[in-house]
Design a protein around this motif. Structure first.
Motif, PDB file in Angstrom:
ATOM      1  N   LEU A 127       0.813  -1.219   0.000  1.00 29.44           N
ATOM      2  CA  LEU A 127       0.000   0.000   0.000  1.00 29.44           C
ATOM      3  C   LEU A 127       0.848   1.271   0.000  1.00 29.44           C
ATOM      4  O   LEU A 127       0.329   2.353  -0.236  1.00 29.44           O
ATOM      5  CB  LEU A 127      -0.943  -0.002   1.203  1.00 29.44           C
ATOM      6  N   GLN A 128       2.133   1.146   0.291  1.00 33.23           N
ATOM      7  CA  GLN A 128       3.059   2.276   0.355  1.00 33.23           C
ATOM      8  C   GLN A 128       2.542   3.380   1.292  1.00 33.23           C
ATOM      9  O   GLN A 128       2.483   4.554   0.940  1.00 33.23           O
ATOM     10  CB  GLN A 128       3.337   2.839  -1.039  1.00 33.23           C
ATOM     11  N   LEU A 129       2.160   2.955   2.496  1.00 37.34           N
ATOM     12  CA  LEU A 129       1.680   3.905   3.490  1.00 37.34           C
ATOM     13  C   LEU A 129       2.843   4.713   4.053  1.00 37.34           C
ATOM     14  O   LEU A 129       3.985   4.244   4.078  1.00 37.34           O
ATOM     15  CB  LEU A 129       0.974   3.158   4.619  1.00 37.34           C
ATOM     16  N   THR A 130       2.534   5.910   4.542  1.00 32.03           N
ATOM     17  CA  THR A 130       3.548   6.688   5.237  1.00 32.03           C
ATOM     18  C   THR A 130       3.857   5.984   6.555  1.00 32.03           C
ATOM     19  O   THR A 130       3.044   5.171   7.035  1.00 32.03           O
ATOM     20  CB  THR A 130       3.055   8.111   5.539  1.00 32.03           C
ATOM     21  N   PRO A 131       5.008   6.284   7.176  1.00 31.73           N
ATOM     22  CA  PRO A 131       5.300   5.652   8.469  1.00 31.73           C
ATOM     23  C   PRO A 131       4.197   5.883   9.512  1.00 31.73           C
ATOM     24  O   PRO A 131       3.853   4.972  10.261  1.00 31.73           O
ATOM     25  CB  PRO A 131       6.618   6.300   8.881  1.00 31.73           C
ATOM     26  N   ALA A 132       3.628   7.071   9.533  1.00 34.61           N
ATOM     27  CA  ALA A 132       2.556   7.364  10.503  1.00 34.61           C
ATOM     28  C   ALA A 132       1.308   6.537  10.199  1.00 34.61           C
ATOM     29  O   ALA A 132       0.672   5.991  11.112  1.00 34.61           O
ATOM     30  CB  ALA A 132       2.221   8.851  10.492  1.00 34.61           C
ATOM     31  N   GLU A 133       0.949   6.430   8.932  1.00 33.28           N
ATOM     32  CA  GLU A 133      -0.212   5.621   8.549  1.00 33.28           C
ATOM     33  C   GLU A 133       0.018   4.153   8.886  1.00 33.28           C
ATOM     34  O   GLU A 133      -0.874   3.483   9.415  1.00 33.28           O
ATOM     35  CB  GLU A 133      -0.489   5.767   7.050  1.00 33.28           C
ATOM     36  N   ALA A 134       1.215   3.663   8.583  1.00 36.09           N
ATOM     37  CA  ALA A 134       1.541   2.261   8.870  1.00 36.09           C
ATOM     38  C   ALA A 134       1.463   1.990  10.367  1.00 36.09           C
ATOM     39  O   ALA A 134       0.959   0.939  10.787  1.00 36.09           O
ATOM     40  CB  ALA A 134       2.922   1.911   8.325  1.00 36.09           C
ATOM     41  N   GLN A 135       1.933   2.920  11.183  1.00 36.87           N
ATOM     42  CA  GLN A 135       1.887   2.736  12.638  1.00 36.87           C
ATOM     43  C   GLN A 135       0.443   2.697  13.134  1.00 36.87           C
ATOM     44  O   GLN A 135       0.096   1.884  13.998  1.00 36.87           O
ATOM     45  CB  GLN A 135       2.677   3.843  13.349  1.00 36.87           C
ATOM     46  N   THR A 136      -0.406   3.524  12.557  1.00 36.32           N
ATOM     47  CA  THR A 136      -1.828   3.512  12.921  1.00 36.32           C
ATOM     48  C   THR A 136      -2.449   2.162  12.579  1.00 36.32           C
ATOM     49  O   THR A 136      -3.177   1.573  13.386  1.00 36.32           O
ATOM     50  CB  THR A 136      -2.577   4.645  12.190  1.00 36.32           C
ATOM     51  N   VAL A 137      -2.151   1.650  11.394  1.00 37.00           N
ATOM     52  CA  VAL A 137      -2.691   0.353  10.979  1.00 37.00           C
ATOM     53  C   VAL A 137      -2.179  -0.761  11.881  1.00 37.00           C
ATOM     54  O   VAL A 137      -2.936  -1.656  12.274  1.00 37.00           O
ATOM     55  CB  VAL A 137      -2.351   0.060   9.495  1.00 37.00           C
ATOM     56  N   ARG A 138      -0.898  -0.722  12.250  1.00 33.22           N
ATOM     57  CA  ARG A 138      -0.349  -1.737  13.169  1.00 33.22           C
ATOM     58  C   ARG A 138      -1.102  -1.724  14.495  1.00 33.22           C
ATOM     59  O   ARG A 138      -1.414  -2.772  15.056  1.00 33.22           O
ATOM     60  CB  ARG A 138       1.134  -1.494  13.417  1.00 33.22           C
TER      61      ARG A 138
END
Length: 86
Positions: free
Chosen positions: A49-60
Motif C-alpha cells: 500500500l506504500q503507506l507513510t510511516p505514521a499511517e503504517a503505525q496507525t494500521v499496526r
C-alpha cells in the motif's frame, strides 16, 4: 485496507481465512489493484500500500487491537459452561 496512490485506489485484504483470500483473489481478477495477505504478512501488505510511516503505525495499532479482541472472543466462547441454562 485501502490506500490511494497516484490517483488509483489500492486494496489489501488481510485474513487467515482461506475462503476470504480465495474470494478476494477472484475479485482481484477484475480489480487489478487488490492483493490478499495472511495476517502474518501485515508488513508486506503495508509495503504494497506504500503507506507513510505514521499511517503504517496507525494500521499496526488497529491490527493489534483487532487481534487482541479476536483472542478475547475466542477465549470467552471456549470457556466451560457453568451448567446453568438461561
Amino acid at each position: 485496507m485501502l490506500a490511494r496512490r497516484q490517483g488509483a485506489l489500492y486494496i489489501a485484504v488481510i485474513s487467515d481465512s482461506t475462503a476470504v483470500r480465495f474470494l478476494a483473489s477472484a475479485v482481484a481478477l477484475i480489480v487489478r489493484r487488490l492483493r490478499t495477505f495472511p495476517s502474518g504478512e501485515l508488513e508486506s501488505a503495508l509495503a504494497y500500500l506504500q503507506l507513510t510511516p505514521a499511517e503504517a503505525q496507525t494500521v499496526r495499532g488497529i491490527a493489534h487491537e483487532r487481534a487482541h479482541q479476536a483472542n478475547a472472543n475466542t477465549l470467552s466462547s471456549t470457556s466451560p459452561s457453568n451448567g446453568v441454562d438461561t
